[in-house]
Design a protein around this motif. Sequence first.
Motif, PDB file in Angstrom:
ATOM      1  N   MET A  17      29.859 -29.118  12.843  1.00 51.63           N
ATOM      2  CA  MET A  17      31.259 -28.703  12.791  1.00 51.63           C
ATOM      3  C   MET A  17      31.438 -27.251  13.240  1.00 51.63           C
ATOM      4  O   MET A  17      32.478 -26.885  13.795  1.00 51.63           O
ATOM      5  CB  MET A  17      31.795 -28.847  11.358  1.00 51.63           C
ATOM      6  N   LEU A  18      30.433 -26.425  12.999  1.00 53.54           N
ATOM      7  CA  LEU A  18      30.540 -24.993  13.303  1.00 53.54           C
ATOM      8  C   LEU A  18      29.848 -24.602  14.608  1.00 53.54           C
ATOM      9  O   LEU A  18      29.651 -23.414  14.868  1.00 53.54           O
ATOM     10  CB  LEU A  18      29.935 -24.179  12.153  1.00 53.54           C
ATOM     11  N   ALA A  19      29.510 -25.580  15.420  1.00 49.90           N
ATOM     12  CA  ALA A  19      28.759 -25.283  16.648  1.00 49.90           C
ATOM     13  C   ALA A  19      29.485 -24.272  17.536  1.00 49.90           C
ATOM     14  O   ALA A  19      28.867 -23.351  18.091  1.00 49.90           O
ATOM     15  CB  ALA A  19      28.496 -26.573  17.420  1.00 49.90           C
ATOM     16  N   ALA A  62      19.713 -23.803  15.893  1.00 51.42           N
ATOM     17  CA  ALA A  62      20.571 -24.751  15.185  1.00 51.42           C
ATOM     18  C   ALA A  62      20.649 -26.043  15.987  1.00 51.42           C
ATOM     19  O   ALA A  62      20.860 -26.020  17.205  1.00 51.42           O
ATOM     20  CB  ALA A  62      21.965 -24.168  14.991  1.00 51.42           C
ATOM     21  N   VAL A  63      20.483 -27.165  15.297  1.00 53.15           N
ATOM     22  CA  VAL A  63      20.569 -28.491  15.911  1.00 53.15           C
ATOM     23  C   VAL A  63      21.937 -29.082  15.614  1.00 53.15           C
ATOM     24  O   VAL A  63      22.413 -29.022  14.470  1.00 53.15           O
ATOM     25  CB  VAL A  63      19.464 -29.425  15.371  1.00 53.15           C
ATOM     26  N   VAL A  64      22.583 -29.663  16.627  1.00 53.70           N
ATOM     27  CA  VAL A  64      23.861 -30.340  16.415  1.00 53.70           C
ATOM     28  C   VAL A  64      23.670 -31.846  16.592  1.00 53.70           C
ATOM     29  O   VAL A  64      22.760 -32.304  17.284  1.00 53.70           O
ATOM     30  CB  VAL A  64      24.954 -29.818  17.366  1.00 53.70           C
ATOM     31  N   ASN A  65      24.543 -32.614  15.935  1.00 50.00           N
ATOM     32  CA  ASN A  65      24.505 -34.080  15.952  1.00 50.00           C
ATOM     33  C   ASN A  65      23.217 -34.610  15.318  1.00 50.00           C
ATOM     34  O   ASN A  65      22.580 -33.920  14.524  1.00 50.00           O
ATOM     35  CB  ASN A  65      24.712 -34.617  17.370  1.00 50.00           C
ATOM     36  N   ASP A  88      38.700 -14.390  10.815  1.00 48.10           N
ATOM     37  CA  ASP A  88      38.762 -14.376   9.349  1.00 48.10           C
ATOM     38  C   ASP A  88      38.368 -15.707   8.718  1.00 48.10           C
ATOM     39  O   ASP A  88      37.906 -15.743   7.578  1.00 48.10           O
ATOM     40  CB  ASP A  88      40.176 -13.998   8.878  1.00 48.10           C
ATOM     41  N   THR A  89      38.594 -16.823   9.426  1.00 45.58           N
ATOM     42  CA  THR A  89      38.295 -18.145   8.857  1.00 45.58           C
ATOM     43  C   THR A  89      37.295 -18.926   9.707  1.00 45.58           C
ATOM     44  O   THR A  89      37.244 -20.147   9.640  1.00 45.58           O
ATOM     45  CB  THR A  89      39.590 -18.969   8.703  1.00 45.58           C
ATOM     46  N   ASP A  90      36.498 -18.221  10.498  1.00 47.05           N
ATOM     47  CA  ASP A  90      35.567 -18.901  11.407  1.00 47.05           C
ATOM     48  C   ASP A  90      34.617 -19.849  10.681  1.00 47.05           C
ATOM     49  O   ASP A  90      34.246 -20.896  11.218  1.00 47.05           O
ATOM     50  CB  ASP A  90      34.744 -17.874  12.193  1.00 47.05           C
ATOM     51  N   PHE A  91      34.195 -19.498   9.481  1.00 45.69           N
ATOM     52  CA  PHE A  91      33.173 -20.288   8.791  1.00 45.69           C
ATOM     53  C   PHE A  91      33.775 -21.194   7.703  1.00 45.69           C
ATOM     54  O   PHE A  91      33.070 -21.648   6.820  1.00 45.69           O
ATOM     55  CB  PHE A  91      32.095 -19.377   8.215  1.00 45.69           C
ATOM     56  N   LYS A  92      35.071 -21.462   7.808  1.00 42.90           N
ATOM     57  CA  LYS A  92      35.734 -22.419   6.926  1.00 42.90           C
ATOM     58  C   LYS A  92      35.882 -23.753   7.660  1.00 42.90           C
ATOM     59  O   LYS A  92      36.249 -23.790   8.834  1.00 42.90           O
ATOM     60  CB  LYS A  92      37.118 -21.911   6.514  1.00 42.90           C
ATOM     61  N   LEU A  93      35.593 -24.845   6.959  1.00 41.74           N
ATOM     62  CA  LEU A  93      35.712 -26.167   7.580  1.00 41.74           C
ATOM     63  C   LEU A  93      37.136 -26.701   7.523  1.00 41.74           C
ATOM     64  O   LEU A  93      37.470 -27.631   8.257  1.00 41.74           O
ATOM     65  CB  LEU A  93      34.777 -27.170   6.895  1.00 41.74           C
TER      66      LEU A  93
END
Length: 719
Positions: A228-230, A247-250, A522-527
């Motif tokens: 989600m944060l890629a 970091a691995v995605v998927n 400010d909210t980059d790391f919020k899902l």
Amino acid sequence: MKVLLVFPPQWTPFRPYLSLPSLYAYLKDKGVDVIQKDFNLEAYDLILSEGYLSGISQQLRNQFSVWELKDRLAPGTEQKQYNDLFMAKTLAPLLAGKIESAKNVYRDPQKFYDPEILADARNTITQALQAVSLAYFPTNIGLSSFEMPSFKGSFQDLKQATQNRLENPYIQLGEEYLLPLVRDEAPGVIGITISGESQLIPALTMARLLKAGNKKAHIVIGGYVVTMLADVIVKYPELFDIFFDSAVVNDGELPLLELIRSVEKGGSLFNVPNLIFRDAAGIHVTDKKPPEDINALPPPNFDGLALEKYLSPEPVLPVLSSRGCYWSRCAFCTHSLAYGMTYQVRDPVKFVDDIEFLVKKHGVKHIALSDEGTSPNSVNRIADEILRRGLDVRCSTSIRPERQFTPELCRKMAAAGFREVYIGIESSCDRVLGLINKGTTTAVNEEVLRNMCQAGIWDHVYIMFGFPGETMAEARRTFSFIAQNKDIIRSLGISNFSVGRNSRVMKNPGDYGVTLPRSTEDTDFKLYLPYLVSGGLTDIQGWELTAECLATVATQLAGDAFLEKIGHHYDKACILPQYLSHYEKTDPLLASIVKMKKPARKKTPKKLSAASMPALKPGVVMERLHFNLRAVWENIQNKRAEPVYPDESWSLFDIERNRFKRISDSGAEMLSGWNGKRPISAIARDLARKYRLPLREVERECLDMAQSLIDEGYALALP
């Protein structure tokens, strides 16, 4: 080269999470020297221990003493903090003595199935976590949650949260218990799975500690949250200096294997698919490759996990019959993105082979299908294969309401051992279902619920309030649907809509009448992101409806009322399958045990005499406080915006029943002599001599006070 896989806090402690056993099995199958560590489970076991709770008792007392020095308590947060700290520091020693027994109830094959005993154990564990939370205030730790209010979502917040010892308990736990393991094992690659938002801060705290203390190990993160944060990860080169190397995605199997091979040989990471990494030239994102064929994967491997330590009387093992979602069109959902928007189904024969293998290897009976949604066709073929082999298993799964879940299929599922299904109906308004792109109707939802219920399968129903454009009248229609169908809805999972990162609503907000804030760091790391709507229910109204539904309509469901006592939110799903299996012959849908036992009738207290020897009840404490605790408590309960000023007095606090009683200085002096060994006559004689008062008068006051406190349940009298 050795590889260490870590599952970090904060997740539920009731059963293993599937990501590590799946990766572990795949790597083992490829000849990799790999070990897996469920540090989430270990962290719970450490926090919920007599030693840990005893250790925070002094910390809580110190924090409370600071509040006692204040000249006023402002309404709201200050008064609540004062109240909560008092209860926590008072409760902590008692909880320390009870906590091991409470955990053991969950692991006991007899006590677990007594709902009264289980409810009491759950209450002890919940109170213990509340006490730990207050020791790290304002952080909040639950059985399925972790929140640090100081973390708002920026990268700066992330750095601060992962090194804030006052608010983050995982720094100390990681240093004392995870780092020694890593030093002993000396892995060349350390993989950390981040599957939920509640794991983000704890996981990156672990990663930070590991990266600082293991310069030779390559640290890689992966999982749903990382995928989600890629797009955020590539913006922050400093992430690779502080927290991890890649970091691995998927899906992680093939990328992780190729990464291990490259690190072992000192080769280029450009050859590793689905990877984000940094070198001297900058941050790179490698080419994406499709996931491994689901039918080529081995069954999950739980070796190395302490299955007996989970809070369950018998292991419940998760498996996947499919990866991804066959519908994958709901506007609010992001789960399919974790699988790269692919959908694969494992051959039913192979899948039942997996189940049979796990049943024989671990002696288990309970299998949890962790699919995003098992299709009617897949369920049908799996049920056929289970029945053909005569396997004695009990299964749970998530489904999407489809007309293909006919009465015949539901009965077949029940015969094959399916005891519980999780069904997302979201709304009981067809227009709202259309906005969501759910692809179902209220009529189909009701039909599937009825078919499941009549087949004897427990349906746990998910609904959602506040999807953009939903009106109050449409939301109320869902209230009515639940109330009218309480005979076919066993329990509820209720939430309000939120804009998930990478959901269809986030990507095309205008199509849904949604306005998102201008993009900032400010909210980059919020899902989940804040939002405004052009019409219909607001975000706040959605929250209010969720709370109202939980407090009103949900309580009409006998099953939900029962489950609220022994479980809450995620832990319902982890506890219920065992209960349904345990009582299936005598009470298939728990119709009788949902009626919890009534409290025992109070005994009429005996009349006291001067020879009676009074004592405070166990769990009742007396303390002199700077502020009137009763006034604080009443302000909180009645939401009064009134400050509280110093009013030094003595208070009795009944820990078990969470109640207070203010007493006078003279009353406190009487109580100081109550130890269950001295008669009232002796206590009165000492006080009469000290203050030169008539003995008969003092004795009468002592008797009246003792009788009053015994009648109210604060004290008892020994013969």
